[in-house]
Write an enzyme that holds these catalytic residues in place. Structure first.
Site, mmCIF file in Angstrom:
data_model
loop_
_atom_site.group_PDB
_atom_site.id
_atom_site.type_symbol
_atom_site.label_atom_id
_atom_site.label_comp_id
_atom_site.label_asym_id
_atom_site.label_seq_id
_atom_site.Cartn_x
_atom_site.Cartn_y
_atom_site.Cartn_z
ATOM 1 N N HIS A 99 0.747 -1.187 -0.100
ATOM 2 C CA HIS A 99 0.059 0.017 -0.191
ATOM 3 C C HIS A 99 0.698 1.302 0.142
ATOM 4 O O HIS A 99 0.365 2.262 -0.277
ATOM 5 C CB HIS A 99 -1.046 0.013 1.235
ATOM 6 C CG HIS A 99 -0.558 0.405 2.496
ATOM 7 N ND1 HIS A 99 -0.339 -0.662 3.532
ATOM 8 C CD2 HIS A 99 -0.256 1.450 2.936
ATOM 9 C CE1 HIS A 99 0.149 -0.308 4.517
ATOM 10 N NE2 HIS A 99 0.242 1.237 4.393
ATOM 11 N N SER A 131 3.924 1.832 8.755
ATOM 12 C CA SER A 131 3.740 1.043 7.539
ATOM 13 C C SER A 131 5.074 0.825 7.032
ATOM 14 O O SER A 131 5.774 1.789 6.665
ATOM 15 C CB SER A 131 2.701 1.425 6.490
ATOM 16 O OG SER A 131 1.532 0.966 6.984
ATOM 17 N N ASP A 145 0.995 -7.598 2.105
ATOM 18 C CA ASP A 145 1.124 -6.095 1.820
ATOM 19 C C ASP A 145 2.769 -5.848 1.810
ATOM 20 O O ASP A 145 3.101 -5.138 2.908
ATOM 21 C CB ASP A 145 0.428 -5.593 2.980
ATOM 22 C CG ASP A 145 0.287 -4.009 2.787
ATOM 23 O OD1 ASP A 145 1.020 -3.550 1.689
ATOM 24 O OD2 ASP A 145 -0.843 -3.244 3.266
HETATM 25 N N1 ARG Z 1 -4.811 0.342 7.479
HETATM 26 C C1 ARG Z 1 -3.495 0.285 6.988
HETATM 27 C C2 ARG Z 1 -2.727 1.751 7.178
HETATM 28 O O1 ARG Z 1 -3.373 2.520 7.643
HETATM 29 C C3 ARG Z 1 -3.293 -0.267 5.725
HETATM 30 C C4 ARG Z 1 -3.869 0.776 4.447
HETATM 31 C C5 ARG Z 1 -3.982 0.222 3.275
HETATM 32 N N2 ARG Z 1 -5.069 0.880 2.770
HETATM 33 C C6 ARG Z 1 -6.320 0.499 2.678
HETATM 34 N N3 ARG Z 1 -7.084 1.355 2.246
HETATM 35 N N4 ARG Z 1 -6.717 -0.891 2.638
HETATM 36 O O2 ARG Z 1 -2.267 2.240 6.085
HETATM 37 N N1 ASP Z 2 -1.048 1.027 7.765
HETATM 38 C C1 ASP Z 2 -0.606 2.333 8.773
HETATM 39 C C2 ASP Z 2 0.427 3.004 7.751
HETATM 40 O O1 ASP Z 2 0.425 3.350 6.608
HETATM 41 C C3 ASP Z 2 0.067 1.624 9.897
HETATM 42 C C4 ASP Z 2 -1.049 1.813 10.969
HETATM 43 O O2 ASP Z 2 -1.561 3.052 11.120
HETATM 44 O O3 ASP Z 2 -1.012 1.135 11.908
HETATM 45 O O4 ASP Z 2 1.287 3.445 8.217
#
Ligand code: ARG
Ligand code: ASP
Length: 720
Positions: free
Chosen positions: A85, A655, A222
């Site tokens: 991502h 991330s 990911d």
């Molecule tokens: N939740 C994770 C982070 O904040 C992964 C994000 C990937 N993006 C998504 N929309 N699934 O970045």
């Molecule tokens: N998915 C998040 C990022 O892109 C990581 C998190 O918020 O835990 O940094």
């Protein structure tokens, strides 16, 4: 539940931990590493191996901040591992319906096939230095809050410029560690040529989609690989075919053996923002205003963009990154809201604040200095609540409606152009036109007229419903007293009458000459100009509040540290941090226990649901059925582990961070948190705070068995 996890959970309930010390809340800055006994916690290398104060190469040299994410070098040839991502926007920009790397994945089987990762740069931390005295010294005599903050900001900027003058190869930045209290100067090396090397197919890299985002159990691969390039002289340079792979001072050893439950693990990374040391009023603003407003707006925006994306593949591609970002924030905010209500954080904080006020009251010295602190904070926040609606609207208007962003960008350019007189005007125009075109192109690359119309309509309706003290002048001019009525039609009318909706007309025609641009009259330009005038009119008051907050928050932390008799760890602020913990499951709800590893078998379970987010490539099933696990099975699971859980303290920006074992070897890549851990940003707790990483064994298995990228495994020194 097996015996081991049973034991772990019962020990947990008693407040003991089966290995090392209890992990503390904490994203430790490099300067605070001496506050933790990492050896005792389980680390087998020395602290000097992590960050060397004597200039030796250390793990920190292998870390990069790439875009808003973290990554790490894993070969001598500048190979970087990060998340799928984190590469998403760059892959989107490189994709077309014919070369659909975003959906199909991409493997460069030779350096010459690597693609420029547009918009991405890498930042490496070289050193740091506390400069609090210089920053605060400059402001010590100034009592007016807005001027004081201006002086602080100026001093920060100045110190950075001075540092860059002393060492022209670096980028310097002063970061505020505690608001109004502690400042550190960081020196960074910036690499500007970054390329895509390997991105798995979307149905692996984004498996589970939005359904599984912020959720455990997780089965997302990911990960992605990039490469950093520099000029032939070894110095950072803009993208050029002649550049050569960067040779990092240090790269991480990848250990394909992975981890076991309860293993000590740690993360180095660039977490973005946390708010652990704020008063109840701050949390209340988040919970009652910012989080619900933003989540609802993004939900609406995504509906509009998803509907537009149904038109054709090119539109869907164009809107993919915006939709994904919105969806991510929306779900995170809703997770936070649920968590905040669940743990009743505002009430806890109110109680804490009341105890703090009583503490100040009892101590004459503190009372004379901080006697009005808590009421001052409260008064200021009441003011902030009183026009929160307008403030949030102004904060979103340009991000929500692409054409207004185009409009404000053009207006800014026009204003400066008009100030150039005589012959210099044409030169000024010629010099700056390429940068302007690039900026506009970037906005248009994720623009769709129909989505824009609907979103603009919603923004107009929202603005027209604001109370009397928060009116938005251009909306009033257009809509009068008609609350919400006809907002959609009005948005449509303005967009139809505007030339800005035609990308070609703007870039080729309107921007042909200074005269043409200066003569341009456009309803969206008018709207944006009036909006910017309103923002300018409100700015002095905004500066005053920001200045006051800066002072009050500094005082708040100061006195709270005295009250709690400990010094805090600074909130995350995109500077390099270490966090540590253990691979461990948890119990998110009564009668449940979540194990810390998922396996490939779970991909098929989810796939059987028929939800399109859970479509996976058939080769996965074929390889798995043949039990072709290569070197990457976890014996007790009799399968390849896909993702795993650990009780570290992470947030957005973490991330892509390398997850390392006790020997500092990479065994996974961090990418998310469990739903309950979205409130980490306000309050970390071992009970509910779990972060999620992709297991290195799955990364290597996919690379080798699905994408035949053995060359990468060899480059990372993995014997296969
Ligand atoms: N939740 C994770 C982070 O904040 C992964 C994000 C990937 N993006 C998504 N929309 N699934 O970045
Ligand atoms: N998915 C998040 C990022 O892109 C990581 C998190 O918020 O835990 O940094």
């Amino acid at each position: 539940m097996n015996i081991k996890s049973l034991l772990a959970t019962s020990l947990l309930c008693l407040g003991f931990f089966s290995s090392g010390l209890p992990p503390e809340e904490g994203m430790y800055p490099l300067s605070e590493l001496n506050r933790v006994d990492l050896k005792k916690a389980g680390l087998r290398i020395s602290q000097e191996d992590i960050y060397s104060t004597t200039g030796k190469s250390s793990l920190v040299d292998a870390l990069v901040n790439v875009g808003g994410c973290t990554g790490s070098f894993v070969s001598a040839q500048g190979l970087i591992i990060t998340n799928h991502h984190c590469a998403f926007a760059a892959v989107q920009q490189a994709s077309t319906p014919e070369h659909d790397y975003l959906n199909k994945g991409f493997v460069a089987r030779g350096h010459e096939y690597e693609i420029e990762a547009k918009g991405l740069t890498c930042r490496i931390t070289e050193s740091y230095e506390d400069v609090s005295d210089q920053v605060l010294g400059a402001a010590s005599q100034i009592s007016d809050p807005a001027s004081r903050l201006a002086v602080i900001n100026n001093a920060m900027k100045h110190l950075a410029i001075e540092a860059e003058k002393r060492d022209p190869g670096i980028k310097a930045e002063v970061s505020e560690m505690f608001i109004g209290k502690t400042y550190v100067l960081f020196r960074y090396r910036i690499i500007r040529d970054v390329r895509l090397v390997y991105v798995p197919t979307r149905s692996i890299g984004e498996f589970g989609g939005e359904t599984d985002n912020w959720v455990w159990p997780r089965h997302t691969g990911d990960f992605s690989f990039m490469r950093a390039y520099v000029g032939k002289d070894g110095k950072p340079a803009a993208y050029s075919k002649d550049n050569v792979p960067y040779r990092p001072k240090k790269f991480l050893k990848v250990n394909p053996a992975g981890t076991n439950e309860e293993d000590f693990v740690f993360i180095l990374g660039y977490p973005g923002r946390t708010f652990r040391h704020r008063p109840a009023d701050f949390i209340s603003y988040q919970q009652n205003y910012l989080l619900p407003y933003t989540a609802d707006l993004y939900e609406f925006e995504n509906k509009a963009m998803e509907a537009a994306g149904k038109k054709d593949a090119a539109t869907a591609l164009r809107l993919a990154t915006r939709i994904k970002r919105n969806a991510n924030v929306m779900k995170n905010y809703r997770g936070k809201l649920q968590g905040l209500q669940g743990i009743g954080l505002i009430n806890d904080k109110r109680k804490e604040d009341a105890d703090l006020a009583a503490f100040i009251e009892k101590n004459p010295a503190l009372k004379s200095r901080y006697g009005t602190l808590m009421t001052d904070i409260n008064t200021l926040y009441k003011l902030i609540y009183s026009d929160a609606g307008r403030d949030m609207w102004l904060g979103q208007i340009y991000n929500s409606t692409s054409l207004l962003k185009v409009a404000t960008t053009i207006n800014g350019f026009k204003t400066e152009l008009a100030m150039q007189t005589g012959g210099s005007r044409q030169n000024w125009f010629n010099d700056r036109l390429p940068a302007l075109k690039k900026e506009l192109d970037n906005i248009y690359s994720s623009f769709d007229a129909e989505a824009d119309r609907r979103i603009f309509g919603r923004m107009l309706a929202d603005a027209s419903a604001l109370p009397q003290n928060q009116r938005i002048a251009p909306v009033d001019r257009l809509m009068g007293a008609k609350t919400g009525q006809g907002a959609d039609q009005l948005a449509g009318k303005l967009i139809t009458e505007s030339k800005l909706a035609e990308r070609g007309a703007v870039l080729e025609d309107v921007l042909k000459s200074p005269d043409r641009l200066l003569a341009l009259k456009d309803p969206l330009l008018d709207f944006a100009r009036e909006t910017d005038q309103l923002i300018a009119r409100l700015k002095p008051e905004k500066d005053r509040r920001d200045g006051l907050l800066n002072k009050l928050m500094g005082d708040y932390v100061n006195v709270k540290e005295q009250f709690m008799k400990r010094s805090f760890i600074p909130d995350a602020n995109s500077t390099l941090r270490l966090t540590y913990g253990y691979v461990r499951g948890y119990s998110p709800a009564d009668a449940t226990y979540m194990k810390p590893y998922t396996t490939i078998a779970g991909i098929f379970e989810k796939g059987a649901s028929g939800n399109p987010d859970f479509v996976y490539p058939p080769q996965i099933k074929a390889r798995w059925q043949a039990k072709d696990f290569g070197a990457f099975a976890k014996k007790d699971l009799n399968d390849v582990p896909v993702a795993f859980l650990y009780n570290m303290d992470t947030t957005g920006g973490n991330s892509g961070s390398p997850i390392m074992n006790a020997d500092g070897e990479l065994i996974g890549v961090n990418f998310d948190r469990a739903y309950g851990a979205t409130i980490n940003d306000y309050a970390w707790n071992e009970k509910y705070s779990r972060s999620i990483g992709v297991d290195i064994r799955y990364v290597l298995w996919v690379a080798q068995k699905i994408d035949q990228a053995d060359f990468l495994l060899r480059e990372m020194g993995i014997r296969i």
